[in-house]
Write a protein that holds these residues in place. Structure first.
Motif, PDB file in Angstrom:
ATOM      1  N   LEU A   1       0.820  -1.209   0.000  1.00 13.70           N
ATOM      2  CA  LEU A   1       0.000   0.000   0.000  1.00 13.70           C
ATOM      3  C   LEU A   1       0.853   1.259   0.000  1.00 13.70           C
ATOM      4  CD1 LEU A   1      -3.257  -0.322   2.120  1.00 13.70           C
ATOM      5  CD2 LEU A   1      -2.966  -0.180  -0.346  1.00 13.70           C
ATOM      6  N   LEU A   2       2.044   1.176   0.583  1.00  9.49           N
ATOM      7  CA  LEU A   2       2.924   2.349   0.550  1.00  9.49           C
ATOM      8  C   LEU A   2       3.430   2.596  -0.860  1.00  9.49           C
ATOM      9  CD1 LEU A   2       4.901   1.939   3.898  1.00  9.49           C
ATOM     10  CD2 LEU A   2       3.069   3.548   3.376  1.00  9.49           C
TER      11      LEU A   2
ATOM     12  N   ARG B   1       0.536   4.218  -2.552  1.00  8.26           N
ATOM     13  CA  ARG B   1       0.467   5.614  -2.137  1.00  8.26           C
ATOM     14  C   ARG B   1       1.496   6.447  -2.888  1.00  8.26           C
ATOM     15  NH1 ARG B   1       3.896   7.312   2.862  1.00  8.26           N
ATOM     16  NH2 ARG B   1       5.320   6.554   1.258  1.00  8.26           N
TER      17      ARG B   1
ATOM     18  N   GLU C   1      -8.578   3.309  -8.464  1.00  9.23           N
ATOM     19  CA  GLU C   1      -9.730   3.163  -7.571  1.00  9.23           C
ATOM     20  C   GLU C   1      -9.324   2.831  -6.140  1.00  9.23           C
ATOM     21  OE1 GLU C   1     -13.046   0.893  -8.988  1.00  9.23           O
ATOM     22  OE2 GLU C   1     -12.609   1.427 -11.066  1.00  9.23           O
ATOM     23  N   LEU C   2      -8.042   2.541  -5.954  1.00  6.53           N
ATOM     24  CA  LEU C   2      -7.575   2.342  -4.577  1.00  6.53           C
ATOM     25  C   LEU C   2      -7.453   3.661  -3.828  1.00  6.53           C
ATOM     26  CD1 LEU C   2      -4.931  -0.481  -5.024  1.00  6.53           C
ATOM     27  CD2 LEU C   2      -6.903  -0.543  -3.492  1.00  6.53           C
TER      28      LEU C   2
ATOM     29  N   LEU D   1      -9.639   5.705  -2.779  1.00  7.36           N
ATOM     30  CA  LEU D   1     -10.571   5.803  -1.656  1.00  7.36           C
ATOM     31  C   LEU D   1     -10.102   5.015  -0.435  1.00  7.36           C
ATOM     32  CD1 LEU D   1     -13.178   6.688  -0.388  1.00  7.36           C
ATOM     33  CD2 LEU D   1     -14.367   4.909  -1.675  1.00  7.36           C
ATOM     34  N   PRO D   2      -9.833   3.704  -0.552  1.00  8.51           N
ATOM     35  CA  PRO D   2      -9.346   3.002   0.638  1.00  8.51           C
ATOM     36  C   PRO D   2      -8.023   3.551   1.163  1.00  8.51           C
ATOM     37  CG  PRO D   2      -9.657   1.464  -1.215  1.00  8.51           C
ATOM     38  CD  PRO D   2     -10.189   2.780  -1.649  1.00  8.51           C
ATOM     39  N   VAL D   3      -7.116   3.910   0.286  1.00 11.44           N
ATOM     40  CA  VAL D   3      -5.820   4.430   0.739  1.00 11.44           C
ATOM     41  C   VAL D   3      -6.018   5.732   1.507  1.00 11.44           C
ATOM     42  CG1 VAL D   3      -3.687   5.524  -0.078  1.00 11.44           C
ATOM     43  CG2 VAL D   3      -4.372   3.300  -0.980  1.00 11.44           C
TER      44      VAL D   3
ATOM     45  N   ALA E   1      -8.786   6.857   2.911  1.00 12.32           N
ATOM     46  CA  ALA E   1      -9.554   6.628   4.140  1.00 12.32           C
ATOM     47  C   ALA E   1      -8.651   6.068   5.241  1.00 12.32           C
ATOM     48  CB  ALA E   1     -10.721   5.673   3.866  1.00 12.32           C
ATOM     49  N   LEU E   2      -7.778   5.159   4.865  1.00 14.89           N
ATOM     50  CA  LEU E   2      -6.893   4.559   5.857  1.00 14.89           C
ATOM     51  C   LEU E   2      -5.878   5.577   6.369  1.00 14.89           C
ATOM     52  CD1 LEU E   2      -6.580   1.856   7.228  1.00 14.89           C
ATOM     53  CD2 LEU E   2      -4.990   1.173   5.435  1.00 14.89           C
ATOM     54  N   ALA E   3      -5.381   6.417   5.476  1.00 15.79           N
ATOM     55  CA  ALA E   3      -4.425   7.439   5.892  1.00 15.79           C
ATOM     56  C   ALA E   3      -5.092   8.440   6.837  1.00 15.79           C
ATOM     57  CB  ALA E   3      -3.846   8.153   4.673  1.00 15.79           C
ATOM     58  N   ARG E   4      -6.348   8.814   6.523  1.00 11.52           N
ATOM     59  CA  ARG E   4      -7.057   9.753   7.425  1.00 11.52           C
ATOM     60  C   ARG E   4      -7.264   9.105   8.786  1.00 11.52           C
ATOM     61  NH1 ARG E   4      -4.488  12.376   5.977  1.00 11.52           N
ATOM     62  NH2 ARG E   4      -4.288  11.412   3.972  1.00 11.52           N
TER      63      ARG E   4
ATOM     64  N   PRO F   1     -12.543  12.458   4.424  1.00 12.33           N
ATOM     65  CA  PRO F   1     -11.962  11.107   4.427  1.00 12.33           C
ATOM     66  C   PRO F   1     -12.573  10.208   3.355  1.00 12.33           C
ATOM     67  CG  PRO F   1     -12.450  11.798   6.664  1.00 12.33           C
ATOM     68  CD  PRO F   1     -13.010  12.854   5.760  1.00 12.33           C
TER      69      PRO F   1
END
Lengths: 178, 178
Positions: free
Chosen positions: B27-28, B31, B89-90, B92-94, B96-99, B125
């Motif tokens: 995920l990093l 990002r 499309e990732l 949103l999850p990325v 949201a998780l960072a927030r 978020p």
DNA sequence: CCACCTCAGTCTGGTGAATGAACTCACTCG
DNA sequence: CGAGTGAGTTCATTCACCAGACTGAGGTGG
């Protein structure tokens, strides 16, 4: 987090989040907690996770403030694991990631439909009920297997209990296992 | 996914998603791709990741359809790694998780502010610009260090390039390193 | 034209985490 | 008393992660 997963050099809130929930199994444990799984053994049979790993992850999630441990019986004291406020706020990333997986990585998996309890409409990937125009808190989200979905091959009591429509966060009952 | 991370028994779209992006660093890397990082070496210096692991992750993400490999020079052919549709499309999850990490796990990390390029307001978020009432695509999101934030201790050219306000997905320039 | 540099890797050996299976312990039920 | 349950711990093996050295194709500079 504990176990070597520390992304020390990454000065970024995503890295911090991943230190808490980025290890193998962690997010699946959190997902199960949203589904109403609360007890060590229920996580164990539902996730098919090695006991030692489950012990470690639950401890780490409690330390990180995502779960809390509540006693639920005396005899031998037993604890159940519940989502904290911070844990509940993981609903958005967890749900968004699951929706992404459904669209892009899960042709062959069972799908689950998430609806708003008040109106029955589906929840969007960002966790809002579009017709109602509200963000739906997990407790007001109803999950059920997608219609026409093939049954999961799993037969453990937790999987079976989760196969009928239910609101998130309602405790899974594993009483009737006899 | 390849490396033993297969959650075989979990018949669930979250598990499928985690097989793709659930491994350490994945995920990093995604990002960083949103931040405009595209080249092997830039990922390498910015993430401080072992080379062999970066090679394996990039290959896995390409195979999973999250990134694609595009040649950017001939001499010795070099490739850059770009997000595919599925990868985009990732966001949103990325995000949201960072927030979430920012709120619950990152007291001591630098924060980054994400704003809507059209109006300058912060993105929620769930990735929408509330005043404008629109979901903001990554290309229209501007990132900048939070005001008054302490500087990141990192001094590699990629970190420095990312420290000035810029739209997501614009390529990081590492030309002027001399 | 030989030494050095860059980029994008591969190879290697060591370390530590994940795994499944077996064991522990406190207590209950019949 | 013996079996069962719930929540662990211990252990040996496997496997992923790590840092660092090496490779190889193609510039660059004196």
């Amino acid at each position: 987090m504990a176990l070597g997963t520390d992304y020390a050099q990454q000065d970024c809130s995503l890295a911090r989040a991943l230190e808490v929930v980025g290890e193998r199994w962690s997010l699946l444990i959190v997902r199960d907690a949203f589904y109403g799984v609360r007890r060590f053994n229920d996580f164990l049979v539902h996730l098919d996770i090695p006991r030692a790993v489950l012990t470690a992850r639950l401890r780490a999630l409690v330390e990180a403030g995502v779960l809390r441990k509540e006693p639920y019986q005396d005899g031998p004291v037993r604890y159940e694991y519940l989502l904290t406020e911070a844990g509940l706020e993981l609903w958005l990333p967890v749900h968004a990631l699951a929706r992404w997986g459904e669209r892009h990585a899960a042709e062959h998996a069972s799908h689950t439909v998430f609806t708003h309890d008040a109106c029955g409409n589906r929840i969007s990937p960002v966790g809002i009920c579009v017709p109602c125009g509200v963000a739906v808190a997990p407790a007001h989200v109803v999950m059920r297997p997608a219609p026409g979905d093939r049954r999961s091959p799993r037969t453990d009591p937790v999987t079976l209990a989760l196969a009928r429509p239910r609101a998130l966060l309602t405790p899974v009952l594993t009483e009737g296992q006899h």
